[in-house]
Design an enzyme around this catalytic site. Structure first.
Site, PDB file in Angstrom:
ATOM      1  N   GLY A  77     -20.057 -15.880 -20.345  1.00 47.91           N
ATOM      2  CA  GLY A  77     -19.918 -14.871 -21.378  1.00 47.91           C
ATOM      3  C   GLY A  77     -19.802 -13.480 -20.778  1.00 47.91           C
ATOM      4  O   GLY A  77     -19.670 -13.300 -19.567  1.00 47.91           O
ATOM      5  N   THR A  78     -19.867 -12.481 -21.642  1.00 49.50           N
ATOM      6  CA  THR A  78     -19.742 -11.104 -21.181  1.00 49.50           C
ATOM      7  C   THR A  78     -20.852 -10.735 -20.209  1.00 49.50           C
ATOM      8  O   THR A  78     -20.606 -10.131 -19.160  1.00 49.50           O
ATOM      9  CB  THR A  78     -19.764 -10.136 -22.379  1.00 49.50           C
ATOM     10  N   ALA A  79     -22.093 -11.102 -20.529  1.00 48.92           N
ATOM     11  CA  ALA A  79     -23.225 -10.732 -19.675  1.00 48.92           C
ATOM     12  C   ALA A  79     -23.112 -11.363 -18.297  1.00 48.92           C
ATOM     13  O   ALA A  79     -23.264 -10.691 -17.271  1.00 48.92           O
ATOM     14  CB  ALA A  79     -24.538 -11.136 -20.343  1.00 48.92           C
TER      15      ALA A  79
ATOM     16  N   LYS B 186     -12.064   3.093 -29.116  1.00 51.19           N
ATOM     17  CA  LYS B 186     -13.228   3.464 -29.915  1.00 51.19           C
ATOM     18  C   LYS B 186     -13.671   4.851 -29.484  1.00 51.19           C
ATOM     19  O   LYS B 186     -14.111   5.042 -28.353  1.00 51.19           O
ATOM     20  CB  LYS B 186     -14.350   2.445 -29.704  1.00 51.19           C
TER      21      LYS B 186
ATOM     22  N   LEU C  51     -28.554 -11.075 -23.274  1.00 46.86           N
ATOM     23  CA  LEU C  51     -29.408 -11.502 -24.379  1.00 46.86           C
ATOM     24  C   LEU C  51     -30.672 -12.194 -23.892  1.00 46.86           C
ATOM     25  O   LEU C  51     -31.660 -12.263 -24.632  1.00 46.86           O
ATOM     26  CB  LEU C  51     -28.634 -12.434 -25.318  1.00 46.86           C
TER      27      LEU C  51
ATOM     28  N   GLU D  29     -25.489   0.555 -31.994  1.00 43.97           N
ATOM     29  CA  GLU D  29     -24.853   1.476 -31.047  1.00 43.97           C
ATOM     30  C   GLU D  29     -24.306   0.726 -29.835  1.00 43.97           C
ATOM     31  O   GLU D  29     -24.304   1.231 -28.714  1.00 43.97           O
ATOM     32  CB  GLU D  29     -25.860   2.536 -30.592  1.00 43.97           C
TER      33      GLU D  29
ATOM     34  N   ILE E 206     -23.963  -4.777 -24.642  1.00 46.15           N
ATOM     35  CA  ILE E 206     -23.116  -4.615 -23.454  1.00 46.15           C
ATOM     36  C   ILE E 206     -23.574  -3.413 -22.640  1.00 46.15           C
ATOM     37  O   ILE E 206     -23.572  -3.439 -21.408  1.00 46.15           O
ATOM     38  CB  ILE E 206     -21.632  -4.478 -23.862  1.00 46.15           C
TER      39      ILE E 206
END
Length: 508
Positions: free
Chosen positions: A12-14, A78, A335, A344, A348
């Site tokens: 995953g991202t982490a 963003k 996580l 916010e 990530i």
């Protein structure tokens, strides 16, 4: 004992962010190897799919092309979080909102803030930055001729989390020689000293390593299941504990907001993130103040009665963090380290921050572990506490009294002592740099200013000289002129993305 074999449990991202940070650090140590074990059965959660500007520095340091990243991960820009209806509708209007912008405020921040407090004509963000006008005009933060990772204004990204993890994974393996194993970890074996000795997997047998990184998400296979590190529950400060998530296709010709929309409701808020081809929407709420059936009805109303046309899921959220993030020869990231609502884009942000902090001084021998463990836990504990404060700030400043959820959030007993002290100070004095004495606060002065005065914090106005008022007025007029110029010169957000996907940006 030397530390030569490092394993990251979880992708995953982490996991892949950690792999890039540690893999890059390992290039300077030919004896150190990094392996990532990823379950083939666990999908990427992808809650929120938003980032903060610091991610640009990390991606550039990994050698990832911004053009490739934008093309492959359905990226949109963003520039802000637009907070809608976080204030009392009767007092501030049915459609009240404020922007937490990503561009640095004017260098005359204190003087402009004081002038704004005296008169409160335009919104606070409009007064101190031209980015407010750019966001409201749905413009991009740069032009097609700007170099990669450079722009006229500060920005981050919205992204497809699954595609982002894949890109990070390819980069870590190809550029930093990270080894990838597809397997499920079935058992964690501890040694007599309580450290992790080895991992038992379903497809490649038992594997031994010297150091372990837990990126196994909410499962927390190492830091929780094996090492039994307690969880610090923050439910008494942050009330939301559930989210209903859904993906909604969008018209390919529709305008794309260059910001996350966070719309408050009676027991929480809704995130709305636009990618180029879909919106990711999440209804965040507290089960103490709203039942699941009502939450589904509220989300259906937000989507114009079309929720039944899409598949959605409910995610329970245990809000808090580990009592210790580094235990024995294991560090938790992502996580597995902790979770706060994605108000916010904290997940990530904290993963990138802590992975970079670990990689910058990664231990090379067991003799270094005790001192480094103590420092890491101290730094990350402080960082997490201040992030909890920053999230709580959004709730406790609200003057909404239309539900018990908002009334209870304003109770000083639900705030930390540090946040209470700061709010007391800021009722008399405008925040300044010295109020944020630690560099390990991932949200700094500028972030607080946008939220504090976006939500109309009453700060005592100091007497000012006529020359200061004149200077502030001139500077405010200059910001307004720059805003007009940028709105005229910068491309529409979707137009910019289409050009980048077709032609690419200039390489740095």
């Amino acid at each position: 004992m030397d530390i030569k074999r490092v394993v990251i449990v979880g992708g995953g991202t982490a996991g892949w962010l950690a792999a890039n940070h540690l893999g890059k650090a390992a290039l300077n140590n030919e004896l150190l190897s990094v392996t990532l074990i990823e379950s083939p059965d666990i999908p990427t959660i992808g809650v929120g799919e938003g980032t903060v500007p610091a991610i640009r520095q990390s991606l550039q340091s990994f050698g990832i092309s911004e053009t490739e990243f934008i093309k492959r991960c359905d990226v949109t820009f963003k520039q802000s979080i637009k907070f809608a209806n976080w204030l009392d509708k009767e007092v501030h209007g049915q459609h009240n909102f404020y922007h937490h912008l990503f561009d640095m405020p004017s260098s005359l921040g204190k003087e402009l803030t004081q002038a704004w407090l005296s008169k409160k004509g335009r919104t606070y963000a409009e007064t101190i930055s031209p980015q407010h006008a750019v966001c409201e005009a749905y413009k991009g933060p740069k032009t097609i001729s700007d170099a990669e990772y450079k722009g006229h204004l500060g920005y981050a990204y919205h992204l497809n989390a699954a595609k982002f993890a894949k890109l990070l994974g390819e980069n870590a393996q190809e550029r930093f020689n990270v080894q990838h194993i597809s397997a499920n970890v079935q058992e964690v074996i501890l040694g007599e000293d309580g450290e992790i000795k080895s991992l038992v997997t379903d497809s490649v047998g038992t594997l031994d390593f010297d150091f372990y990184i837990d990126c196994s998400g909410f499962a927390s296979l190492l830091i929780d299941k094996a090492l039994k590190v307690p969880f610090v529950d923050k439910a008494e400060q942050l009330f939301v504990d559930k989210a209903i998530t859904v993906q909604v296709p969008t018209d390919p010709a529709s305008a794309i907001p260059p910001f996350t929309i966070a719309t408050a409701h009676q027991a929480g808020w809704i995130w709305d993130i636009a990618l180029s081809n879909r919106r990711g929407v999440g209804f965040v709420y507290s089960s103490k103040y709203m039942d699941d059936e009502t939450a589904v009805c509220k989300l259906d109303h937000y989507l114009g009665g079309k929720l039944s046309e899409h598949s959605y899921r409910t995610i329970p959220m245990k809000v808090g963090y580990r009592e210790r993030f580094w235990e024995k020869n294991c560090v938790a990231l992502g996580l597995a380290q902790g979770f706060l609502e994605p108000l916010e884009a904290t997940s990530i942000l904290l993963t990138d921050f802590s992975a970079g902090f670990l990689a910058n001084r990664f231990p090379t021998s067991a003799a270094q572990l005790d001192g480094m463990r103590q420092q890491f836990n101290q730094v990350m504990g402080y960082a997490w506490e201040r992030v909890v404060d920053f999230i709580k700030l959004h709730y406790c400043l609200s003057d909404r009294i239309d539900s018990q959820f908002w009334i209870d959030n304003g109770d000083p007993g639900t705030m930390s002592d540090e946040l209470s002290k700061r709010l007391s100070l800021w009722s008399s004095f405008i925040p300044n740099r010295e109020d944020f004495f630690s560099k390990f606060e991932v949200f700094d002065l500028e972030n607080y200013l946008y939220v504090l005065y976006g939500m109309n914090l009453p700060t005592q106005v100091a007497l000012s000289r006529a020359s200061d008022e004149s200077n502030a007025r001139m500077h405010s007029d200059k910001i307004a002129r720059i805003a007009d110029q940028l709105v005229n010169e910068l491309p529409n957000h979707r137009e910019l993305l289409e050009k980048i996907n077709r032609y690419g940006l200039q390489e740095v």
